[in-house]
Design an enzyme around this catalytic site. Structure first.
Site, PDB file in Angstrom:
ATOM      1  N   ASP A 146       1.050  -0.630  -0.120  1.00  0.00           N
ATOM      2  CA  ASP A 146       0.285   0.118  -0.071  1.00  0.00           C
ATOM      3  C   ASP A 146       0.837   1.615  -0.225  1.00  0.00           C
ATOM      4  O   ASP A 146       1.890   1.017   0.572  1.00  0.00           O
ATOM      5  CB  ASP A 146      -0.833  -0.140   1.344  1.00  0.00           C
ATOM      6  CG  ASP A 146       0.176  -0.004   2.455  1.00  0.00           C
ATOM      7  OD1 ASP A 146       0.253   1.297   3.146  1.00  0.00           O
ATOM      8  OD2 ASP A 146      -0.065  -1.197   3.216  1.00  0.00           O
ATOM      9  N   SER A 147       0.040   2.211  -1.196  1.00  0.00           N
ATOM     10  CA  SER A 147       0.808   3.560  -0.643  1.00  0.00           C
ATOM     11  C   SER A 147       2.370   3.362  -1.536  1.00  0.00           C
ATOM     12  O   SER A 147       2.696   3.008  -1.762  1.00  0.00           O
ATOM     13  CB  SER A 147       1.156   4.439   0.417  1.00  0.00           C
ATOM     14  OG  SER A 147       1.195   5.716   0.622  1.00  0.00           O
TER      15      SER A 147
END
Length: 314
Positions: A146-147
């Site tokens: 994520d991210s």
């Protein structure tokens, strides 16, 4: 239209990050705050943890009850390459592993500024090679993040391809950070469209810390600038309200033009990192269920012999 739960979350994040944007706390303080907030996480039922040491790097197996041993999820957490840990993402990895019915290996890769590029990428490569050394076939590995962890996932694929190594079965990016350049006009949108969250967390400075002496546009730092041919199937999830959204759309279009099988799922009006709040926000659970559906399709599309060889015990 975002759910009531998400609207409440957005209000809470705005209230919490407003002081951060004003006072600019030190990175060490923010790290402590992230770890303190991690103490309140709850793991999904029937998910079990086992500590692992990979040549000095802390990692852990996150094993849902009944998950088959041969297929695994390598998870790379987010945090702008400077924050986050096994603790901050344990609940997210746990529910994702459970929904996908995969044993997940989460790693505590090294962070900038103490360990700038290529430390995080080297650690991701180390974990991937370790899985292969444990007997897991490349076609039985799904990589996700994520991210910043999503950007690291994509950089890992580029590094594997350039090294001529076997690719994983597929990869998943949850709001991946694909371009660390972040020009000034884009940053000015942060306060308006991200409720000050990314601005408060000084994401532009973090990118510079991570890249160190490399240009921010380097393909292994900003995967959107890489040659994207030869990558495995990708699932990318993004919100149309995220400041990172335009860059993700550009990455997805470029990957599709390069012949990469890519599924882009765009959610309406959600904050960055909405996946972390899966217990509270229904859109997060919906997104993670779609990751699980994607993983099932990946295995269904493989030849029957792909998963035949059992993995060695880890």
């Amino acid at each position: 239209m975002p759910s009531t739960q998400h609207l409440l979350l957005k209000q809470l994040l705005t209230a919490a990050t407003g002081p951060l944007a004003k006072y600019r706390p030190r990175l060490a303080t923010m790290r402590l705050a992230v770890e303190a907030l991690s103490l309140g996480q709850l793991m999904p039922w029937n998910v079990f943890l086992t500590d692992v040491n990979i040549e000095g790097m802390a990692a852990e197996w996150v094993r849902p009850a009944g998950a088959p041993p041969e297929r695994v999820l390598l998870y790379l957490h987010g945090g702008g390459y400077v924050l986050g840990s096994l603790n901050s993402h344990r609940s997210l990895v746990g529910t994702l592993a459970q929904r996908c019915q995969l044993n997940a290996l989460a790693i505590n890769y090294r962070k900038a500024p103490e360990y700038p590029f290529p430390a995080a990428l080297d650690d991701a490569l180390l974990a991937y090679q370790w899985l292969l050394g444990q007997g897991h076939l490349a076609q039985n590995i799904l990589v996700a993040g994520d991210s910043a962890g999503g950007g690291l996932t994509l950089a890992l694929l580029l590094a594997l391809r350039e090294a001529g190594q076997h690719m994983p079965a597929a990869a998943v990016g949850l709001s991946p950070w694909t371009d660390l350049v972040l020009p000034a006009p884009l940053l000015r949108r942060v306060a308006r469209e991200e409720s000050q969250v990314l601005e408060a967390l000084e994401i532009h400075n973090w990118g510079t810390m991570y890249a160190h002496h490399l240009p921010l546009a380097h393909p292994l730092v900003s995967p959107v600038n890489g040659e994207l041919h030869g990558l495995p199937p990708l699932l990318i999830q993004i919100s149309d309200a995220e400041v990172l959204g335009d860059d993700v759309m550009r990455f997805a279009a470029k990957a599709q033009a390069a012949g990469v099988p890519i599924t882009l799922q765009v959610f309406e009006g959600l904050v960055h990192w909405w996946h972390l709040f899966w217990r509270f926000v229904p859109e997060a659970r919906q997104a993670l269920d779609q990751v699980a559906a994607f993983s099932r399709q990946v295995w269904a599309d493989q030849p029957p012999t792909a998963g035949a060889q059992p993995a060695a015990a880890a």
